[in-house]
Write a protein that holds these residues in place. Structure first.
Motif, PDB file in Angstrom:
ATOM      1  N   LYS A 155       1.767  75.106  15.418  1.00  0.00           N
ATOM      2  CA  LYS A 155       2.270  76.383  14.923  1.00  0.00           C
ATOM      3  C   LYS A 155       3.573  76.699  15.637  1.00  0.00           C
ATOM      4  CE  LYS A 155      -2.214  78.152  13.740  1.00  0.00           C
ATOM      5  NZ  LYS A 155      -3.252  79.100  13.956  1.00  0.00           N
ATOM      6  N   ALA A 156       4.532  77.207  14.885  1.00  0.00           N
ATOM      7  CA  ALA A 156       5.823  77.576  15.461  1.00  0.00           C
ATOM      8  C   ALA A 156       5.641  78.728  16.434  1.00  0.00           C
ATOM      9  CB  ALA A 156       6.797  77.961  14.365  1.00  0.00           C
ATOM     10  N   ARG A 157       6.298  78.607  17.566  1.00  0.00           N
ATOM     11  CA  ARG A 157       6.283  79.682  18.558  1.00  0.00           C
ATOM     12  C   ARG A 157       7.339  80.725  18.199  1.00  0.00           C
ATOM     13  NH1 ARG A 157       7.693  78.926  24.907  1.00  0.00           N
ATOM     14  NH2 ARG A 157       8.008  81.128  25.287  1.00  0.00           N
ATOM     15  N   ASP A 158       8.493  80.239  17.717  1.00  0.00           N
ATOM     16  CA  ASP A 158       9.581  81.113  17.292  1.00  0.00           C
ATOM     17  C   ASP A 158      10.069  80.648  15.934  1.00  0.00           C
ATOM     18  OD1 ASP A 158       9.743  82.600  19.731  1.00  0.00           O
ATOM     19  OD2 ASP A 158      10.842  80.935  20.636  1.00  0.00           O
ATOM     20  N   GLU A 159      10.378  81.589  15.066  1.00  0.00           N
ATOM     21  CA  GLU A 159      10.984  81.270  13.780  1.00  0.00           C
ATOM     22  C   GLU A 159      12.134  82.234  13.564  1.00  0.00           C
ATOM     23  OE1 GLU A 159       9.959  80.685   9.053  1.00  0.00           O
ATOM     24  OE2 GLU A 159       8.384  81.371  10.391  1.00  0.00           O
ATOM     25  N   LEU A 160      13.256  81.670  13.158  1.00  0.00           N
ATOM     26  CA  LEU A 160      14.445  82.455  12.881  1.00  0.00           C
ATOM     27  C   LEU A 160      14.945  82.027  11.510  1.00  0.00           C
ATOM     28  CD1 LEU A 160      16.662  84.382  14.074  1.00  0.00           C
ATOM     29  CD2 LEU A 160      17.789  82.327  14.917  1.00  0.00           C
ATOM     30  N   VAL A 161      15.199  82.974  10.641  1.00  0.00           N
ATOM     31  CA  VAL A 161      15.702  82.676   9.300  1.00  0.00           C
ATOM     32  C   VAL A 161      17.085  83.288   9.179  1.00  0.00           C
ATOM     33  CG1 VAL A 161      15.327  82.990   6.823  1.00  0.00           C
ATOM     34  CG2 VAL A 161      13.369  82.619   8.335  1.00  0.00           C
ATOM     35  N   GLY A 162      18.019  82.489   8.665  1.00  0.00           N
ATOM     36  CA  GLY A 162      19.378  82.966   8.512  1.00  0.00           C
ATOM     37  C   GLY A 162      20.042  82.381   7.287  1.00  0.00           C
ATOM     38  N   ILE A 163      21.256  82.840   7.037  1.00  0.00           N
ATOM     39  CA  ILE A 163      22.038  82.375   5.894  1.00  0.00           C
ATOM     40  C   ILE A 163      23.256  81.629   6.434  1.00  0.00           C
ATOM     41  CG2 ILE A 163      23.338  83.055   3.842  1.00  0.00           C
ATOM     42  CD1 ILE A 163      20.413  83.746   3.580  1.00  0.00           C
ATOM     43  N   VAL A 164      23.459  80.417   5.941  1.00  0.00           N
ATOM     44  CA  VAL A 164      24.652  79.626   6.243  1.00  0.00           C
ATOM     45  C   VAL A 164      25.281  79.306   4.894  1.00  0.00           C
ATOM     46  CG1 VAL A 164      25.565  77.502   7.241  1.00  0.00           C
ATOM     47  CG2 VAL A 164      23.617  78.649   8.338  1.00  0.00           C
ATOM     48  N   GLY A 165      26.471  79.856   4.659  1.00  0.00           N
ATOM     49  CA  GLY A 165      27.055  79.749   3.317  1.00  0.00           C
ATOM     50  C   GLY A 165      26.148  80.512   2.375  1.00  0.00           C
ATOM     51  N   ASN A 166      25.658  79.856   1.349  1.00  0.00           N
ATOM     52  CA  ASN A 166      24.698  80.475   0.430  1.00  0.00           C
ATOM     53  C   ASN A 166      23.288  79.948   0.650  1.00  0.00           C
ATOM     54  OD1 ASN A 166      26.662  81.997  -0.866  1.00  0.00           O
ATOM     55  ND2 ASN A 166      27.202  80.308  -2.226  1.00  0.00           N
ATOM     56  N   GLU A 167      23.079  79.207   1.731  1.00  0.00           N
ATOM     57  CA  GLU A 167      21.806  78.540   1.989  1.00  0.00           C
ATOM     58  C   GLU A 167      20.950  79.336   2.970  1.00  0.00           C
ATOM     59  OE1 GLU A 167      18.854  76.163   1.563  1.00  0.00           O
ATOM     60  OE2 GLU A 167      20.708  75.502   0.612  1.00  0.00           O
ATOM     61  N   THR A 168      19.689  79.545   2.623  1.00  0.00           N
ATOM     62  CA  THR A 168      18.736  80.151   3.554  1.00  0.00           C
ATOM     63  C   THR A 168      18.156  79.026   4.406  1.00  0.00           C
ATOM     64  OG1 THR A 168      18.207  81.895   1.978  1.00  0.00           O
ATOM     65  CG2 THR A 168      16.634  81.530   3.760  1.00  0.00           C
ATOM     66  N   VAL A 169      18.259  79.202   5.729  1.00  0.00           N
ATOM     67  CA  VAL A 169      17.845  78.164   6.672  1.00  0.00           C
ATOM     68  C   VAL A 169      16.808  78.740   7.623  1.00  0.00           C
ATOM     69  CG1 VAL A 169      18.651  76.508   8.408  1.00  0.00           C
ATOM     70  CG2 VAL A 169      20.201  77.228   6.582  1.00  0.00           C
ATOM     71  N   SER A 170      15.768  77.946   7.903  1.00  0.00           N
ATOM     72  CA  SER A 170      14.739  78.338   8.874  1.00  0.00           C
ATOM     73  C   SER A 170      14.847  77.461  10.106  1.00  0.00           C
ATOM     74  CB  SER A 170      13.339  78.165   8.278  1.00  0.00           C
ATOM     75  OG  SER A 170      13.162  79.013   7.187  1.00  0.00           O
ATOM     76  N   TYR A 171      14.749  78.089  11.265  1.00  0.00           N
ATOM     77  CA  TYR A 171      14.734  77.421  12.568  1.00  0.00           C
ATOM     78  C   TYR A 171      13.328  77.603  13.122  1.00  0.00           C
ATOM     79  CZ  TYR A 171      15.234  77.624  17.715  1.00  0.00           C
ATOM     80  OH  TYR A 171      15.063  77.478  19.073  1.00  0.00           O
ATOM     81  N   LEU A 172      12.667  76.513  13.474  1.00  0.00           N
ATOM     82  CA  LEU A 172      11.322  76.573  14.048  1.00  0.00           C
ATOM     83  C   LEU A 172      11.316  75.943  15.420  1.00  0.00           C
ATOM     84  CD1 LEU A 172       9.276  75.436  10.926  1.00  0.00           C
ATOM     85  CD2 LEU A 172       9.581  77.764  11.755  1.00  0.00           C
ATOM     86  N   ARG A 173      10.773  76.665  16.365  1.00  0.00           N
ATOM     87  CA  ARG A 173      10.614  76.167  17.733  1.00  0.00           C
ATOM     88  C   ARG A 173       9.145  76.264  18.065  1.00  0.00           C
ATOM     89  NH1 ARG A 173      11.037  79.370  22.853  1.00  0.00           N
ATOM     90  NH2 ARG A 173      10.898  77.804  24.455  1.00  0.00           N
ATOM     91  N   TYR A 174       8.638  75.223  18.711  1.00  0.00           N
ATOM     92  CA  TYR A 174       7.221  75.134  19.041  1.00  0.00           C
ATOM     93  C   TYR A 174       7.029  75.297  20.550  1.00  0.00           C
ATOM     94  CZ  TYR A 174       7.714  73.030  14.496  1.00  0.00           C
ATOM     95  OH  TYR A 174       8.055  72.812  13.188  1.00  0.00           O
TER      96      TYR A 174
END
Length: 133
Positions: A28-47
C-alpha cells in the motif's frame, strides 16, 4: 502410512500457499500525490521504503506507469536505491510544468532529481548533488 502421506502432502500445500500469499501481498502506498503536467494527470506513489524503496509514477490517460529505482547524478554515477543505499527518503515531491522534482535523502548525501514527463512517457531521472544543511 497412507494417511500420514496425505497429511504431509496437505501440510506442504498449506505452507507453500501461505508463502505465496505473503509474497504476492500488494504494497500500500504510504504517500500519494496527484498533479498535472501539461494536460496529463500524474500520480506519484511512495511506499514504506524499508519494504519498497522505489517510487512509482503513473499517467492517467494511458495507464502507463514506471517504477523508479535508479538515479543518475551529474557525473554519470548511478545509484540503485534497492541495493546501493542503506536507506532512502523522498523529500518534497512536487509537480512542475516539465515533470516531477524530488530530493532523495540517501543518508550520507542528497540528490535533487527531475523526472521529465510528457504526454505519453515518463523519462529517466536526472539528478544533481545537493549540499546537506
Amino acid at each position: 502410512m497412507k494417511h500420514l502421506l496425505k497429511t504431509i502432502t496437505f501440510s506442504s500445500v498449506l505452507f507453500s500457499g501461505a508463502a505465496c500469499t505473503q509474497d504476492n501481498e500488494v504494497l500500500k502506498a504510504r504517500d500519494e500525490l496527484v498533479g498535472i503536467v501539461g494536460n496529463e494527470t500524474v500520480s506519484y506513489l511512495r511506499y514504506n521504503t524499508e519494504e519498497q524503496p522505489c517510487i512509482t509514477l503513473s499517467l492517467e490517460s494511458t495507464g502507463a506507469s514506471k517504477t523508479l529505482c535508479n538515479y543518475t547524478d551529474q557525473q554519470g554515477n548511478s545509484v540503485d536505491v534497492r541495493t546501493d543505499a542503506a536507506a532512502v527518503d523522498y523529500l518534497s515531491p512536487k509537480f512542475t510544468a516539465q515533470g516531477l522534482e524530488v530530493t532523495l535523502d540517501l543518508m550520507s548525501y542528497y540528490l535533487d532529481c527531475q523526472i521529465p514527463i510528457t504526454k505519453a512517457t515518463i523519462g529517466e531521472p536526472a539528478c544533481m548533488f545537493k549540499d546537506m544543511d
